[in-house]
Scaffold this active site. Structure first.
Site, PDB file in Angstrom:
ATOM      1  N   GLY A   1      18.944  51.717 -15.096  1.00 58.97           N
ATOM      2  CA  GLY A   1      18.578  52.645 -16.147  1.00 58.97           C
ATOM      3  C   GLY A   1      17.876  52.026 -17.333  1.00 58.97           C
ATOM      4  O   GLY A   1      17.380  52.748 -18.212  1.00 58.97           O
ATOM      5  N   VAL A   2      17.790  50.708 -17.401  1.00 60.71           N
ATOM      6  CA  VAL A   2      17.193  50.012 -18.542  1.00 60.71           C
ATOM      7  C   VAL A   2      15.672  49.979 -18.414  1.00 60.71           C
ATOM      8  O   VAL A   2      15.133  49.762 -17.323  1.00 60.71           O
ATOM      9  CB  VAL A   2      17.758  48.579 -18.664  1.00 60.71           C
ATOM     10  CG1 VAL A   2      16.913  47.732 -19.609  1.00 60.71           C
ATOM     11  CG2 VAL A   2      19.201  48.632 -19.143  1.00 60.71           C
TER      12      VAL A   2
ATOM     13  N   LYS B   1      -3.376 -15.157   2.410  1.00 63.50           N
ATOM     14  CA  LYS B   1      -3.918 -13.904   2.945  1.00 63.50           C
ATOM     15  C   LYS B   1      -5.315 -14.114   3.522  1.00 63.50           C
ATOM     16  O   LYS B   1      -5.673 -13.533   4.550  1.00 63.50           O
ATOM     17  CB  LYS B   1      -3.951 -12.829   1.852  1.00 63.50           C
ATOM     18  CG  LYS B   1      -2.589 -12.455   1.293  1.00 63.50           C
ATOM     19  CD  LYS B   1      -1.621 -11.958   2.355  1.00 63.50           C
ATOM     20  CE  LYS B   1      -1.980 -10.570   2.863  1.00 63.50           C
ATOM     21  NZ  LYS B   1      -0.954 -10.044   3.808  1.00 63.50           N
TER      22      LYS B   1
ATOM     23  N   ASN C   1      -3.511  -2.118  -5.249  1.00 64.85           N
ATOM     24  CA  ASN C   1      -2.126  -1.715  -5.497  1.00 64.85           C
ATOM     25  C   ASN C   1      -1.854  -0.394  -4.790  1.00 64.85           C
ATOM     26  O   ASN C   1      -2.449   0.631  -5.133  1.00 64.85           O
ATOM     27  CB  ASN C   1      -1.892  -1.555  -7.001  1.00 64.85           C
ATOM     28  CG  ASN C   1      -2.083  -2.848  -7.763  1.00 64.85           C
ATOM     29  OD1 ASN C   1      -1.228  -3.710  -7.749  1.00 64.85           O
ATOM     30  ND2 ASN C   1      -3.226  -2.980  -8.419  1.00 64.85           N
TER      31      ASN C   1
ATOM     32  N   LEU D   1       1.480  -5.404   9.207  1.00 62.85           N
ATOM     33  CA  LEU D   1       1.780  -5.153   7.798  1.00 62.85           C
ATOM     34  C   LEU D   1       2.673  -6.214   7.189  1.00 62.85           C
ATOM     35  O   LEU D   1       2.699  -6.365   5.963  1.00 62.85           O
ATOM     36  CB  LEU D   1       2.481  -3.790   7.657  1.00 62.85           C
ATOM     37  CG  LEU D   1       1.742  -2.555   8.171  1.00 62.85           C
ATOM     38  CD1 LEU D   1       2.650  -1.329   8.068  1.00 62.85           C
ATOM     39  CD2 LEU D   1       0.462  -2.328   7.389  1.00 62.85           C
TER      40      LEU D   1
ATOM     41  N   TYR E   1      -0.844 -17.409  -2.781  1.00 63.96           N
ATOM     42  CA  TYR E   1      -0.777 -16.142  -2.056  1.00 63.96           C
ATOM     43  C   TYR E   1      -2.151 -15.729  -1.556  1.00 63.96           C
ATOM     44  O   TYR E   1      -2.322 -15.354  -0.388  1.00 63.96           O
ATOM     45  CB  TYR E   1      -0.202 -15.052  -2.969  1.00 63.96           C
ATOM     46  CG  TYR E   1      -0.209 -13.671  -2.347  1.00 63.96           C
ATOM     47  CD1 TYR E   1       0.537 -13.400  -1.192  1.00 63.96           C
ATOM     48  CD2 TYR E   1      -0.952 -12.631  -2.901  1.00 63.96           C
ATOM     49  CE1 TYR E   1       0.536 -12.138  -0.620  1.00 63.96           C
ATOM     50  CE2 TYR E   1      -0.959 -11.368  -2.331  1.00 63.96           C
ATOM     51  CZ  TYR E   1      -0.215 -11.131  -1.194  1.00 63.96           C
ATOM     52  OH  TYR E   1      -0.215  -9.881  -0.621  1.00 63.96           O
TER      53      TYR E   1
END
Length: 369
Positions: free
Chosen positions: A281-282, A111, A136, A57, A107
Protein backbone atom coordinates in the site's frame (compact mmCIF):
# COMPACT_ATOMS: atom_id res chain seq x y z
CA UNK A 1 37.44 -42.03 -34.40
CA UNK A 2 38.18 -39.44 -31.72
CA UNK A 3 41.09 -37.04 -32.09
CA UNK A 4 44.15 -37.66 -29.95
CA UNK A 5 44.33 -35.55 -26.80
CA UNK A 6 47.10 -32.96 -26.83
CA UNK A 7 49.65 -33.52 -24.06
CA UNK A 8 51.73 -30.63 -22.75
CA UNK A 9 54.54 -30.95 -20.22
CA UNK A 10 54.93 -28.00 -17.86
CA UNK A 11 57.91 -27.34 -15.61
CA UNK A 12 57.19 -25.09 -12.67
CA UNK A 13 53.59 -26.30 -12.77
CA UNK A 14 53.01 -25.42 -9.11
CA UNK A 15 54.16 -21.82 -9.42
CA UNK A 16 52.26 -18.65 -10.20
CA UNK A 17 52.36 -18.89 -13.99
CA UNK A 18 52.30 -22.69 -13.97
CA UNK A 19 49.13 -22.90 -11.86
CA UNK A 20 47.32 -20.58 -14.23
CA UNK A 21 48.59 -22.45 -17.29
CA UNK A 22 47.71 -25.91 -15.96
CA UNK A 23 44.14 -24.78 -15.28
CA UNK A 24 43.80 -23.07 -18.67
CA UNK A 25 45.05 -26.16 -20.51
CA UNK A 26 42.65 -28.44 -18.65
CA UNK A 27 39.76 -26.11 -19.55
CA UNK A 28 40.60 -26.68 -23.21
CA UNK A 29 40.76 -30.46 -22.94
CA UNK A 30 44.55 -30.54 -23.03
CA UNK A 31 46.32 -33.10 -20.86
CA UNK A 32 48.80 -31.08 -18.79
CA UNK A 33 51.71 -33.00 -17.25
CA UNK A 34 53.57 -31.35 -14.39
CA UNK A 35 57.36 -31.85 -14.54
CA UNK A 36 58.91 -31.76 -11.04
CA UNK A 37 62.12 -29.77 -10.66
CA UNK A 38 63.60 -32.62 -8.59
CA UNK A 39 62.98 -35.30 -11.23
CA UNK A 40 66.14 -37.21 -12.17
CA UNK A 41 67.16 -37.83 -15.78
CA UNK A 42 65.31 -41.14 -16.03
CA UNK A 43 62.15 -39.60 -14.62
CA UNK A 44 62.40 -36.69 -17.04
CA UNK A 45 62.67 -39.10 -19.94
CA UNK A 46 59.58 -40.99 -18.76
CA UNK A 47 57.56 -37.83 -18.15
CA UNK A 48 58.38 -36.48 -21.61
CA UNK A 49 57.31 -39.70 -23.27
CA UNK A 50 54.28 -38.89 -25.41
CA UNK A 51 54.19 -35.15 -24.76
CA UNK A 52 53.52 -32.96 -27.80
CA UNK A 53 55.04 -29.79 -26.35
CA UNK A 54 56.96 -28.66 -23.28
CA UNK A 55 56.51 -25.27 -21.61
CA UNK A 56 59.55 -24.58 -19.43
CA UNK A 57 58.54 -22.19 -16.63
CA UNK A 58 60.69 -23.42 -13.76
CA UNK A 59 63.55 -21.24 -12.70
CA UNK A 60 65.33 -19.53 -9.84
CA UNK A 61 65.22 -15.76 -9.39
CA UNK A 62 65.78 -15.06 -5.69
CA UNK A 63 68.11 -17.72 -4.27
CA UNK A 64 69.91 -17.56 -0.95
CA UNK A 65 73.10 -18.51 -2.81
CA UNK A 66 73.79 -16.91 -6.23
CA UNK A 67 75.23 -20.26 -7.36
CA UNK A 68 71.64 -21.49 -7.54
CA UNK A 69 71.10 -19.27 -10.58
CA UNK A 70 73.39 -21.62 -12.49
CA UNK A 71 71.93 -24.88 -11.19
CA UNK A 72 68.30 -23.77 -11.33
CA UNK A 73 68.28 -21.89 -14.62
CA UNK A 74 71.13 -23.26 -16.72
CA UNK A 75 71.78 -26.83 -15.58
CA UNK A 76 68.10 -27.71 -15.31
CA UNK A 77 67.38 -26.28 -18.77
CA UNK A 78 70.22 -28.38 -20.20
CA UNK A 79 68.74 -31.47 -18.57
CA UNK A 80 65.35 -30.62 -20.06
CA UNK A 81 66.66 -30.36 -23.62
CA UNK A 82 68.82 -33.48 -23.26
CA UNK A 83 65.79 -35.49 -22.13
CA UNK A 84 63.73 -34.12 -25.04
CA UNK A 85 66.48 -34.80 -27.58
CA UNK A 86 66.62 -38.37 -26.32
CA UNK A 87 62.98 -38.96 -27.22
CA UNK A 88 63.94 -39.67 -30.83
CA UNK A 89 61.23 -37.38 -32.16
CA UNK A 90 60.63 -33.66 -32.53
CA UNK A 91 59.20 -32.05 -29.41
CA UNK A 92 58.60 -28.28 -29.52
CA UNK A 93 59.83 -26.31 -26.52
CA UNK A 94 58.67 -23.00 -25.05
CA UNK A 95 60.95 -21.15 -22.64
CA UNK A 96 59.64 -18.46 -20.29
CA UNK A 97 62.66 -16.19 -20.04
CA UNK A 98 62.88 -12.69 -18.62
CA UNK A 99 63.65 -9.16 -19.80
CA UNK A 100 66.41 -9.39 -17.19
CA UNK A 101 68.27 -11.63 -19.67
CA UNK A 102 69.47 -8.40 -21.30
CA UNK A 103 71.27 -7.35 -18.09
CA UNK A 104 74.76 -8.36 -17.02
CA UNK A 105 73.78 -9.75 -13.63
CA UNK A 106 74.06 -13.30 -12.28
CA UNK A 107 70.35 -13.79 -12.85
CA UNK A 108 70.37 -12.12 -16.25
CA UNK A 109 73.33 -14.18 -17.45
CA UNK A 110 71.71 -17.41 -16.27
CA UNK A 111 68.50 -16.62 -18.18
CA UNK A 112 70.50 -15.70 -21.29
CA UNK A 113 72.45 -18.96 -21.08
CA UNK A 114 69.17 -20.86 -20.78
CA UNK A 115 67.92 -19.12 -23.91
CA UNK A 116 71.08 -20.19 -25.78
CA UNK A 117 70.59 -23.79 -24.67
CA UNK A 118 67.00 -23.82 -25.94
CA UNK A 119 67.94 -22.29 -29.29
CA UNK A 120 70.77 -24.79 -29.69
CA UNK A 121 68.29 -27.60 -29.02
CA UNK A 122 66.12 -26.30 -31.82
CA UNK A 123 69.04 -26.14 -34.25
CA UNK A 124 70.25 -29.60 -33.28
CA UNK A 125 66.90 -31.40 -33.49
CA UNK A 126 64.85 -29.28 -35.85
CA UNK A 127 62.24 -28.80 -33.11
CA UNK A 128 60.35 -25.51 -33.04
CA UNK A 129 61.46 -23.41 -30.06
CA UNK A 130 59.84 -20.29 -28.64
CA UNK A 131 61.74 -17.99 -26.27
CA UNK A 132 59.53 -15.42 -24.55
CA UNK A 133 61.26 -12.66 -22.60
CA UNK A 134 58.67 -11.68 -20.02
CA UNK A 135 58.33 -8.38 -18.15
CA UNK A 136 56.69 -8.17 -14.72
CA UNK A 137 53.81 -10.65 -14.85
CA UNK A 138 50.91 -10.12 -12.44
CA UNK A 139 47.59 -11.75 -11.66
CA UNK A 140 45.88 -14.16 -9.31
CA UNK A 141 47.97 -16.61 -7.26
CA UNK A 142 51.23 -14.64 -7.49
CA UNK A 143 53.27 -14.61 -4.26
CA UNK A 144 53.42 -11.27 -2.44
CA UNK A 145 56.78 -10.04 -1.16
CA UNK A 146 58.52 -12.13 -3.79
CA UNK A 147 58.81 -10.91 -7.38
CA UNK A 148 55.63 -8.92 -8.12
CA UNK A 149 55.01 -5.46 -6.73
CA UNK A 150 51.37 -5.83 -7.82
CA UNK A 151 50.96 -8.94 -5.68
CA UNK A 152 52.58 -7.21 -2.70
CA UNK A 153 50.45 -4.08 -3.03
CA UNK A 154 47.23 -6.06 -3.48
CA UNK A 155 47.95 -8.38 -0.57
CA UNK A 156 48.90 -5.60 1.83
CA UNK A 157 46.24 -3.07 0.87
CA UNK A 158 43.50 -5.70 1.05
CA UNK A 159 44.59 -6.38 4.64
CA UNK A 160 45.18 -2.82 5.80
CA UNK A 161 48.96 -3.25 5.81
CA UNK A 162 51.40 -0.54 4.70
CA UNK A 163 53.18 -0.60 1.34
CA UNK A 164 56.66 0.70 0.70
CA UNK A 165 57.21 3.09 -2.21
CA UNK A 166 60.73 4.41 -2.74
CA UNK A 167 60.06 6.34 -5.95
CA UNK A 168 56.39 6.98 -6.84
CA UNK A 169 57.41 8.25 -10.30
CA UNK A 170 59.29 5.08 -11.23
CA UNK A 171 57.60 3.40 -14.20
CA UNK A 172 57.25 -0.34 -14.75
CA UNK A 173 55.89 -2.54 -17.52
CA UNK A 174 53.24 -5.07 -16.54
CA UNK A 175 51.96 -8.15 -18.36
CA UNK A 176 48.67 -9.65 -17.19
CA UNK A 177 48.66 -13.38 -16.55
CA UNK A 178 45.62 -14.04 -18.77
CA UNK A 179 47.34 -12.41 -21.76
CA UNK A 180 50.45 -14.51 -21.17
CA UNK A 181 48.40 -17.69 -20.83
CA UNK A 182 46.66 -16.88 -24.12
CA UNK A 183 50.09 -16.76 -25.78
CA UNK A 184 51.09 -20.14 -24.33
CA UNK A 185 47.78 -21.73 -25.32
CA UNK A 186 48.13 -20.35 -28.86
CA UNK A 187 51.53 -22.00 -29.19
CA UNK A 188 50.24 -25.28 -27.74
CA UNK A 189 47.13 -25.51 -29.92
CA UNK A 190 48.24 -23.88 -33.16
CA UNK A 191 52.02 -23.61 -33.04
CA UNK A 192 51.68 -19.86 -33.61
CA UNK A 193 54.01 -17.72 -31.53
CA UNK A 194 53.71 -14.01 -30.83
CA UNK A 195 54.99 -11.67 -28.18
CA UNK A 196 52.47 -11.80 -25.33
CA UNK A 197 50.84 -8.52 -24.60
CA UNK A 198 49.88 -5.84 -24.23
CA UNK A 199 52.55 -4.64 -21.81
CA UNK A 200 51.02 -1.89 -19.69
CA UNK A 201 53.11 1.05 -18.44
CA UNK A 202 52.30 2.63 -15.07
CA UNK A 203 54.15 4.43 -12.30
CA UNK A 204 54.53 2.82 -8.89
CA UNK A 205 52.61 5.67 -7.29
CA UNK A 206 49.69 5.37 -9.71
CA UNK A 207 49.65 1.61 -9.22
CA UNK A 208 49.30 1.98 -5.46
CA UNK A 209 46.63 4.68 -5.85
CA UNK A 210 44.57 2.49 -8.17
CA UNK A 211 44.69 -0.49 -5.83
CA UNK A 212 43.74 1.72 -2.87
CA UNK A 213 40.78 2.96 -4.92
CA UNK A 214 39.58 -0.63 -5.31
CA UNK A 215 39.70 -1.02 -1.53
CA UNK A 216 37.97 2.31 -0.90
CA UNK A 217 35.15 1.53 -3.36
CA UNK A 218 33.55 -0.61 -0.68
CA UNK A 219 32.81 2.52 1.34
CA UNK A 220 32.49 5.15 -1.40
CA UNK A 221 30.60 2.67 -3.63
CA UNK A 222 32.32 4.31 -6.61
CA UNK A 223 33.84 1.69 -8.87
CA UNK A 224 36.55 2.40 -11.42
CA UNK A 225 36.04 1.59 -15.14
CA UNK A 226 36.93 -2.07 -14.58
CA UNK A 227 35.60 -3.45 -17.86
CA UNK A 228 38.75 -3.33 -19.97
CA UNK A 229 42.50 -2.79 -20.10
CA UNK A 230 44.90 -2.48 -17.21
CA UNK A 231 42.25 -1.39 -14.69
CA UNK A 232 40.22 -4.53 -15.42
CA UNK A 233 43.27 -6.72 -14.90
CA UNK A 234 44.33 -4.93 -11.71
CA UNK A 235 40.80 -5.09 -10.31
CA UNK A 236 40.57 -8.85 -10.89
CA UNK A 237 44.00 -9.27 -9.34
CA UNK A 238 43.17 -7.15 -6.29
CA UNK A 239 40.00 -9.13 -5.59
CA UNK A 240 41.96 -12.39 -5.74
CA UNK A 241 43.91 -11.21 -2.66
CA UNK A 242 40.85 -10.31 -0.58
CA UNK A 243 40.60 -12.79 2.34
CA UNK A 244 37.52 -15.05 2.20
CA UNK A 245 36.16 -13.55 5.42
CA UNK A 246 35.99 -10.22 3.59
CA UNK A 247 34.24 -11.42 0.42
CA UNK A 248 31.09 -9.55 1.53
CA UNK A 249 30.65 -5.99 2.79
CA UNK A 250 27.64 -4.11 4.18
CA UNK A 251 25.64 -1.30 2.60
CA UNK A 252 24.22 1.71 4.43
CA UNK A 253 20.44 1.65 4.31
CA UNK A 254 18.08 4.58 4.92
CA UNK A 255 14.86 3.27 6.45
CA UNK A 256 11.53 4.90 7.34
CA UNK A 257 7.86 3.95 7.52
CA UNK A 258 7.73 3.38 3.74
CA UNK A 259 10.60 0.90 3.55
CA UNK A 260 14.32 1.23 2.96
CA UNK A 261 16.62 2.71 0.35
CA UNK A 262 20.28 1.82 -0.21
CA UNK A 263 22.84 2.83 -2.83
CA UNK A 264 24.63 -0.21 -4.22
CA UNK A 265 27.10 0.83 -6.92
CA UNK A 266 28.35 4.15 -8.33
CA UNK A 267 30.41 4.89 -11.42
CA UNK A 268 32.33 7.93 -12.60
CA UNK A 269 30.42 8.33 -15.86
CA UNK A 270 27.55 5.84 -16.02
CA UNK A 271 25.42 6.67 -13.01
CA UNK A 272 24.59 4.53 -10.03
CA UNK A 273 22.53 1.52 -8.95
CA UNK A 274 20.34 1.48 -5.84
CA UNK A 275 17.70 -0.74 -4.29
CA UNK A 276 14.56 0.20 -2.38
CA UNK A 277 11.60 -1.51 -0.76
CA UNK A 278 8.00 -0.51 -0.13
CA UNK A 279 5.51 -2.08 2.25
CA UNK A 280 2.04 -3.06 0.95
CA UNK A 281 0.00 0.00 0.00
CA UNK A 282 2.98 2.37 0.24
CA UNK A 283 3.68 4.89 -2.54
CA UNK A 284 7.19 6.20 -3.17
CA UNK A 285 8.32 8.99 -5.47
CA UNK A 286 6.07 11.80 -6.56
CA UNK A 287 8.65 13.98 -8.31
CA UNK A 288 10.02 14.78 -11.75
CA UNK A 289 13.43 15.38 -13.33
CA UNK A 290 14.60 17.78 -16.01
CA UNK A 291 17.51 15.66 -17.30
CA UNK A 292 18.01 12.75 -14.92
CA UNK A 293 16.77 9.40 -16.23
CA UNK A 294 16.11 6.19 -14.35
CA UNK A 295 15.37 2.52 -14.95
CA UNK A 296 13.32 0.48 -12.46
CA UNK A 297 13.20 -3.32 -12.21
CA UNK A 298 10.80 -5.00 -9.80
CA UNK A 299 12.52 -8.09 -8.41
CA UNK A 300 9.88 -8.93 -5.79
CA UNK A 301 6.21 -8.07 -5.59
CA UNK A 302 3.72 -6.10 -7.67
CA UNK A 303 3.88 -2.39 -8.51
CA UNK A 304 1.85 0.34 -10.17
CA UNK A 305 3.78 3.16 -11.82
CA UNK A 306 1.98 6.44 -12.50
CA UNK A 307 3.13 9.35 -14.68
CA UNK A 308 1.92 12.90 -15.28
CA UNK A 309 3.26 15.33 -17.90
CA UNK A 310 4.25 18.56 -16.15
CA UNK A 311 2.96 20.82 -18.96
CA UNK A 312 0.11 19.05 -20.73
CA UNK A 313 -1.21 17.20 -17.68
CA UNK A 314 -1.37 13.96 -19.66
CA UNK A 315 -1.32 10.90 -17.40
CA UNK A 316 -0.30 7.31 -17.82
CA UNK A 317 -0.22 4.24 -15.54
CA UNK A 318 1.15 0.75 -15.83
CA UNK A 319 1.42 -2.30 -13.62
CA UNK A 320 4.30 -4.71 -13.46
CA UNK A 321 5.64 -7.44 -11.18
CA UNK A 322 8.62 -9.66 -10.55
CA UNK A 323 6.97 -12.28 -12.77
CA UNK A 324 7.44 -10.04 -15.83
CA UNK A 325 11.04 -8.78 -15.41
CA UNK A 326 10.06 -5.59 -17.17
CA UNK A 327 12.16 -2.43 -17.10
CA UNK A 328 10.22 0.77 -16.44
CA UNK A 329 11.89 4.03 -17.47
CA UNK A 330 11.22 7.49 -16.12
CA UNK A 331 11.07 10.26 -18.71
CA UNK A 332 12.26 13.85 -18.10
CA UNK A 333 9.35 16.25 -17.61
CA UNK A 334 6.97 13.57 -16.33
CA UNK A 335 6.27 13.31 -12.60
CA UNK A 336 6.19 9.71 -11.45
CA UNK A 337 5.59 7.51 -8.44
CA UNK A 338 5.41 3.78 -7.66
CA UNK A 339 2.92 2.01 -5.37
CA UNK A 340 3.13 -1.47 -3.89
CA UNK A 341 -0.18 -3.04 -4.97
CA UNK A 342 0.66 -6.56 -3.81
CA UNK A 343 0.37 -8.36 -0.46
CA UNK A 344 4.13 -8.69 0.04
CA UNK A 345 7.06 -6.34 0.38
CA UNK A 346 8.04 -4.69 -2.91
CA UNK A 347 11.74 -4.77 -3.84
CA UNK A 348 12.95 -2.66 -6.75
CA UNK A 349 16.39 -2.20 -8.31
CA UNK A 350 16.94 1.33 -9.58
CA UNK A 351 19.55 2.67 -12.01
CA UNK A 352 20.04 6.42 -12.44
CA UNK A 353 22.17 7.87 -15.21
CA UNK A 354 24.08 10.19 -12.88
CA UNK A 355 25.37 10.25 -9.32
CA UNK A 356 23.15 11.99 -6.81
CA UNK A 357 24.39 15.53 -6.19
CA UNK A 358 22.74 17.20 -3.15
CA UNK A 359 23.64 20.61 -4.57
CA UNK A 360 21.92 19.85 -7.90
CA UNK A 361 19.59 16.90 -7.26
CA UNK A 362 17.38 17.50 -10.33
CA UNK A 363 14.50 16.04 -8.31
CA UNK A 364 11.49 18.34 -7.92
CA UNK A 365 8.53 17.32 -5.76
CA UNK A 366 5.26 16.98 -7.72
CA UNK A 367 2.87 14.47 -6.11
CA UNK A 368 0.46 12.72 -8.44
CA UNK A 369 -3.21 13.03 -7.53
Amino acid sequence: MSAAVLRVGVTGAGGFIGSNLMLALSERGVEAVGIPHKADDAQLSDLFSGVDLVVHLAGVNRPADPAEFWSGNVVFTQRIVDALAGQGRIVPLVLASSIQAARDTPYGRSKRDAEDIVRAYGLRTGAPVHVLRLPNVFGKWCRPDYNSVVATFCHNIARGLPVRIDDPAAEIGLLYIDDLIDAFVSIATSGQSAAPGPVHRITIGSLADQIRAFRDSRTSLVTAPVGSGLVRALHATYLSYVPPQNFAYPLRAHEDQRGLFAEFLKTGDSGQVSVFTALPGVTRGGHYHHSKTEKFLVVQGQARFRFRHMVSGETHALETSSDQLQVVETVPGWSHDVTNIGPDQLIVVLWANELFDPARPDTIAAPLR
